[in-house]
Scaffold this active site. Sequence first.
Site, PDB file in Angstrom:
ATOM      1  CG  ASP A  26      -2.240   0.964   0.904  1.00  0.00           C
ATOM      2  OD1 ASP A  26      -2.051   1.871   0.129  1.00  0.00           O
ATOM      3  OD2 ASP A  26      -3.021   0.791   1.639  1.00  0.00           O
TER       4      ASP A  26
HETATM    5  C1  BGC Z   1      -4.917   3.748   0.394  1.00  0.00           C
HETATM    6  C2  BGC Z   1      -5.241   2.523  -0.882  1.00  0.00           C
HETATM    7  C3  BGC Z   1      -4.839   3.446  -2.178  1.00  0.00           C
HETATM    8  C4  BGC Z   1      -3.362   4.093  -2.136  1.00  0.00           C
HETATM    9  C5  BGC Z   1      -3.153   4.999  -3.156  1.00  0.00           C
HETATM   10  C6  BGC Z   1      -3.645   4.348   0.402  1.00  0.00           C
HETATM   11  O1  BGC Z   1      -3.758   5.298   1.342  1.00  0.00           O
HETATM   12  O2  BGC Z   1      -4.986   2.697   1.717  1.00  0.00           O
HETATM   13  O3  BGC Z   1      -6.252   1.895  -0.864  1.00  0.00           O
HETATM   14  O4  BGC Z   1      -4.988   2.586  -3.122  1.00  0.00           O
HETATM   15  O5  BGC Z   1      -3.412   5.016  -0.795  1.00  0.00           O
HETATM   16  O6  BGC Z   1      -3.937   6.173  -3.527  1.00  0.00           O
END
Ligand code: BGC
Length: 768
Positions: A229
Amino acid sequence: MNDRQNIQKLSIHKKAKLLTGSAFWQSAECEEVGMEAVTLSDGPHGLRVQDKMPNHLGLGTSCPSTCFPTAAAMACSWDTELGEELGRHLGAEAAYMGVSMVLGPGLNVKRSPKCGRNFEYFSEDPYLSGKLAAAYVRGIQANGTASCIKHFAVNSRERARMVYDCRVDEQTLRETYLTGFEIAVKEGRPAAVMTAYNKVNGEYCNSSKRLVTDILRTEWGFDGLVVSDWGGTYDKVASVKAGVDLEMPRCYFSAKEVEEAVMDGRLDENLVDESIYRQLSFSRAVRSAAVKDVDWFAHSSFARRCAENSLVLLKNDGGALPLSFSERVALIGDFARTPRYQGAGSSLVNPTFVDNILGAMGKSPLNFIGFEQGFKRKGEENQKLLNRALKLAERADTIVLCLGLPEGMELESADRTHLSLPENQLNLLNALSALGKKIVAVLSCGGVVDMNWDEKCSAVIHAYLSGQSGGGAVVKALTGEINPSGRLAETFPLKEEDVSCHEIYNKYPYKMDYAEGIYVGYKYYNALEVPVKYPFGYGLSYTTFSYTDAKAQRDGVAVTVTNTGSRDGATVVQMYVKAPRPELERSPAELKGFKKVFLQAGQSERVFIPFDEYTFRVWNARGACWSEGGTYLVSLGENSRSMFFHTIVGRGGAVTADRPPQSYGEYFACRISPEQPKRQLKKGDLTADLMTEIYDLKYCKGFVAGLFALISRIYSRSKDELLANSMNHLPIRFILLFMNYKSIQVEGFLEACNGHFLKGIRKIIFKR
Ligand code: BGC
């Protein structure tokens, strides 16, 4: 020379750099081996393609794209074909916008209705979540665009989401939190999986070889890319060892960590090569078919169709709905004019168009006599608005009242603190109900709210966060142009204290005891016979259905469904299974199959729900394996509390006793961590490391830490809750990630935070 040999030839310096993105939204690239960068973008219900100010929080602008209903809304459709079609639309928009991988769908299990991100997830049930996620994946990938399912695994709270540790037993892990991912991986075959921020049993998901390699790759046969993530790599070397291929977004200092670990023998270079090989295969495989144009209007209409199929009719006393065209209808409530159709955070879409109930009602054949805002969105009492609403309502036969949760209550990085609607909305409802008119409530929010106010309403539609065209869908349901067919994908308890993890969900900031085990959602309410407001799987229709001639066959259960009413409509036949008890800890009913069926008035259809590899299985903790043997009770129902058919199905194979039967109280109590004595930290007590949260820097010795703590306090006071929460709970590593620092400078920064100012500054400035 083949790809693997080409990769081997690269220097370790070069290889290490390929394990992190080349930019905020781009994967790594390498000309020597023919690997091109792949563009990634959120997200689950619409594209968030950012041309400037890249961030993972949904801040700033993004290019317009269709905002489809959120996963929580779509789950109520119980329609995998529709989910797949939604995926195809997402895949096409992605291809048009130059995005090769969509970061979605998200399929974490809704353990508590308070989780701030529940609107992005499907259900409290892993089977339903898994089937819908697999459908989205098939759709997204149909044109060659890749889908990345997330967040793997056990991510069920937003507070301190980057650092908390989930303490979960193996049976619960397997049955409740991994089964959805297993189904999505095996049936959807996603190109990628994103690891969650949190820890599971003491180990970050991103560093967990057990989750990533042993379970995901080896047991389930996943052969795609595993991505972190955003900012969710905590120990780069452990992450590579675990089998994670790509750290996102670009991190400037982690390559050095990999290089050093290989050089001093702590990391096997073959693991680095394998990750690069998987990235190379991925970058070649994801080639979206060229999409020169998107018919935005058609996509918006499709978003409406999705919303139409997801609306849940919760209450309809005396056939209050659909409305007649003669009754005088007053429309009241801020949400009718300014719709809430999506949640906040990384999934935030800049929609191509947004409709609303007010506009759609004006164009409908209803006898619409006017609109009043009724209340302030953010909860402030406003007598003037209330009086105006009452004045309008006095002239009406029927009040359509649009209630909901304000934006700040459902967002990434914060959870709800209670399940109630804002007081000012309930006050308005009370005042309107004193007029004695028919009230039809339309609810806009991403999940469960306390619904005890519904006694004052004749009818209630839960519209969830139904995307950019949701307003039109609601009006079609009010007029009867469509017949609501949504079924709840989560239970609405009578009160929040009834939720099985209520006492412990927020007990500790950094540790989460999953003491309720497998008893999540309806599995708990059914096991303990706790009365609920609206059960899992529940939803009404303007027509009626009968279910006859149900029969178990060798490979499934068949039943004849007849639409016995006078309107066309759809219902969902649900198959629940109860595994042997008391040899193994079980819930009285688990969803193991479902089928949505549309029938014209008077029409019948034979519906068949097949058994699959998940129907008859129970995790056997003692044997550390799935066991099948035993006698199962298979039931068909209209929802988790109303079954119309039961049959016994025997399966061969041994049943190994797992644990002596326990009462729920015993089961629950022995799994809560003992209360830790609270240690009051003072300034100077804490030594900062890369995982220290910004919020805690105030306890460190150094002036630099104090400065950061001050900035964090200023943010805490800011009105932007999302920003404030996100900032405060970021680990230091996350902040440094985006800066072009060398690892020695990072070391220097930590030293400066820990009171060695000069030593630290020297390393930061002179890099030695
Ligand atoms: C989130 C993800 C997301 C990523 C990119 C993170 O904060 O948990 O779900 O895809 O950011 O924006």
